[in-house]
Design an enzyme around this catalytic site. Sequence first.
Site, PDB file in Angstrom:
ATOM      1  N   ARG A  51      31.815  74.410  65.343  1.00  0.00           N
ATOM      2  CA  ARG A  51      32.347  73.047  65.376  1.00  0.00           C
ATOM      3  C   ARG A  51      31.273  71.968  65.421  1.00  0.00           C
ATOM      4  O   ARG A  51      31.315  71.015  64.655  1.00  0.00           O
ATOM      5  CB  ARG A  51      33.233  72.825  66.626  1.00  0.00           C
ATOM      6  CG  ARG A  51      34.681  73.090  66.439  1.00  0.00           C
ATOM      7  CD  ARG A  51      35.221  73.651  67.719  1.00  0.00           C
ATOM      8  NE  ARG A  51      34.497  74.871  68.012  1.00  0.00           N
ATOM      9  CZ  ARG A  51      34.826  76.053  67.476  1.00  0.00           C
ATOM     10  NH1 ARG A  51      35.860  76.164  66.721  1.00  0.00           N
ATOM     11  NH2 ARG A  51      34.095  77.128  67.727  1.00  0.00           N
ATOM     12  N   THR A  52      30.341  72.104  66.344  1.00  0.00           N
ATOM     13  CA  THR A  52      29.421  70.985  66.565  1.00  0.00           C
ATOM     14  C   THR A  52      28.541  70.772  65.333  1.00  0.00           C
ATOM     15  O   THR A  52      28.422  69.653  64.823  1.00  0.00           O
ATOM     16  CB  THR A  52      28.573  71.238  67.824  1.00  0.00           C
ATOM     17  OG1 THR A  52      29.450  71.620  68.879  1.00  0.00           O
ATOM     18  CG2 THR A  52      27.791  70.008  68.224  1.00  0.00           C
ATOM     19  N   LYS A  80       8.119  81.696  64.818  1.00  0.00           N
ATOM     20  CA  LYS A  80       6.663  81.920  64.768  1.00  0.00           C
ATOM     21  C   LYS A  80       5.969  81.328  65.989  1.00  0.00           C
ATOM     22  O   LYS A  80       4.749  81.340  66.081  1.00  0.00           O
ATOM     23  CB  LYS A  80       6.087  81.270  63.507  1.00  0.00           C
ATOM     24  CG  LYS A  80       6.681  81.764  62.214  1.00  0.00           C
ATOM     25  CD  LYS A  80       6.096  80.936  61.058  1.00  0.00           C
ATOM     26  CE  LYS A  80       7.024  80.949  59.868  1.00  0.00           C
ATOM     27  NZ  LYS A  80       6.739  79.822  58.973  1.00  0.00           N
ATOM     28  N   ARG A 101      20.805  71.547  69.155  1.00  0.00           N
ATOM     29  CA  ARG A 101      21.363  72.460  70.166  1.00  0.00           C
ATOM     30  C   ARG A 101      20.284  73.477  70.516  1.00  0.00           C
ATOM     31  O   ARG A 101      19.599  74.000  69.632  1.00  0.00           O
ATOM     32  CB  ARG A 101      22.591  73.188  69.628  1.00  0.00           C
ATOM     33  CG  ARG A 101      23.040  74.321  70.557  1.00  0.00           C
ATOM     34  CD  ARG A 101      24.372  74.878  70.203  1.00  0.00           C
ATOM     35  NE  ARG A 101      25.418  73.907  70.469  1.00  0.00           N
ATOM     36  CZ  ARG A 101      26.726  74.178  70.360  1.00  0.00           C
ATOM     37  NH1 ARG A 101      27.128  75.383  69.995  1.00  0.00           N
ATOM     38  NH2 ARG A 101      27.637  73.253  70.624  1.00  0.00           N
ATOM     39  N   HIS A 129      26.882  68.712  77.249  1.00  0.00           N
ATOM     40  CA  HIS A 129      27.342  68.732  75.848  1.00  0.00           C
ATOM     41  C   HIS A 129      28.023  67.383  75.596  1.00  0.00           C
ATOM     42  O   HIS A 129      29.242  67.281  75.487  1.00  0.00           O
ATOM     43  CB  HIS A 129      28.308  69.895  75.643  1.00  0.00           C
ATOM     44  CG  HIS A 129      28.608  70.234  74.216  1.00  0.00           C
ATOM     45  ND1 HIS A 129      28.332  69.389  73.157  1.00  0.00           N
ATOM     46  CD2 HIS A 129      29.181  71.338  73.663  1.00  0.00           C
ATOM     47  CE1 HIS A 129      28.725  69.960  72.027  1.00  0.00           C
ATOM     48  NE2 HIS A 129      29.234  71.145  72.306  1.00  0.00           N
TER      49      HIS A 129
HETATM   50  N1   CP Z   1      32.878  73.140  71.134  1.00  0.00           N
HETATM   51  C1   CP Z   1      31.727  73.629  70.618  1.00  0.00           C
HETATM   52  O1   CP Z   1      30.628  73.259  71.022  1.00  0.00           O
HETATM   53  O2   CP Z   1      31.899  74.578  69.652  1.00  0.00           O
HETATM   54  P1   CP Z   1      30.724  75.274  68.852  1.00  0.00           P
HETATM   55  O3   CP Z   1      29.941  76.113  69.826  1.00  0.00           O
HETATM   56  O4   CP Z   1      31.391  76.074  67.774  1.00  0.00           O
HETATM   57  O5   CP Z   1      29.842  74.190  68.292  1.00  0.00           O
END
Ligand code: CP
Length: 308
Positions: A51-52, A80, A101, A129
Site C-alpha cells: 500500500r504505502t 553493498k 521505509r 508511520h
Molecule cells: N499499511 C501499510 O503500511 O501497508 P504496507 O506495509 O503494504 O505498505
Amino acid sequence: MRHLMNPLDLSVEELDRLLDLANDIEKHPEKYAHSCAGKKLATLFYEPSTRTRLSFEAAMLNLGGSVLGFSSADSSSAAKGESVADTIRVISCYADICAMRHPKEGAPLIASMKSRIPVINAGDGGHQHPTQTLTDLLTIRSLKGRLGDFTIGLCGDLKFGRTVHSLIQALIRYPNVKFILISPEELRLPDNIRDDVLRRNKQEFKEVVRLEEALPELDLLYMTRVQRERFFNEEDYVRMKDFYILDKEKLKLAGPDMMILHPLPRVNEISVEVDDDPRAAYFRQAQYGVYVRMALILTLLGLEGTIC
Ligand code: CP
C-alpha cells in the site's frame, strides 16, 4: 524545506488544510492531473510494502509527475554496505521528493538531516508511520464526519504496531477522544507512549485483554496485525498471531455505526466474512491513502497554492 517524520510535524491547522486538500482531490482529480509535471518522487523502500509504496507512486503519477526507486534493500547498494546518509545525498541529485521505509527506527530522520529534498517517513521499524496516520484521519473525518468526540478501540499488536503509535499521538490533539487499548499482556502499548503521551496529556484510556468487553463501547475499532517481522522468535509469534479474530459473531456485540479500520495487510485478525459488513471501512481506507499522499506531496513541494 520540510520533511514528515512524525504526525506532530504538522500543526492541527496544517493537518486540516491537508485533509481539505485531499477531499478536494477526491472530488476534482482532473484539477490536479498536471500539478507535478516535471517533478520526480523517489520511493526508497528497505522493507516490504504494498500500500504505502504503490499509493505513493500512484499519487505522484496522478499528479502528472514521475517515480523512481527501489523496493528492497537487496536491490539497492545498501546490499553493498552503503549508508542511508550517503544514499540520500545521491538521491537528492535525482529526485525532488522521497518516501523512505526502513526497518531501523530513526533511519528516515538521519536521511532528512543529509537531504536536499523533502523526506517522508513511510514507516521506520516499530516506531512511526505518519502517512498511515494521515490516511486514518482522512478516513475517519470523511466517513464519520468528525475528528473527536468518539471512543476508539485499538486492538492487536500495540507493542510493535507503528500505525497505532502514530495514530495515538495524532488523536490526542482532538477533543474528547477516549482510547480503549485491547491487547494481550505481552503486546501492550510501550511505556513511553502510555506514560509520555497518554498520561502526560491527561488522556482518558483503559487497557483490556478481551475484545468482546470493549466492542459495545466503541465508535471506531482499529484492528492491527501481529507484526511477525518484529518478533525475536517464531514460537512467540505463533502463540500470539491468532489471539484476536473479528468475525460476524463477535460483531453482534458492536453498535450499528461502529466503523472498522485496519491499516492492512490483514492476516487472520479480521475474518473475510466481515468484509461485506457496512461497518468495514478498511478497503475504503486504502483508497483514501492515495488522496492524502497526493495532498502531502503537493504540500511538501510547496505546490498546494498553485492549483486553481
Ligand atoms: N499499511 C501499510 O503500511 O501497508 P504496507 O506495509 O503494504 O505498505
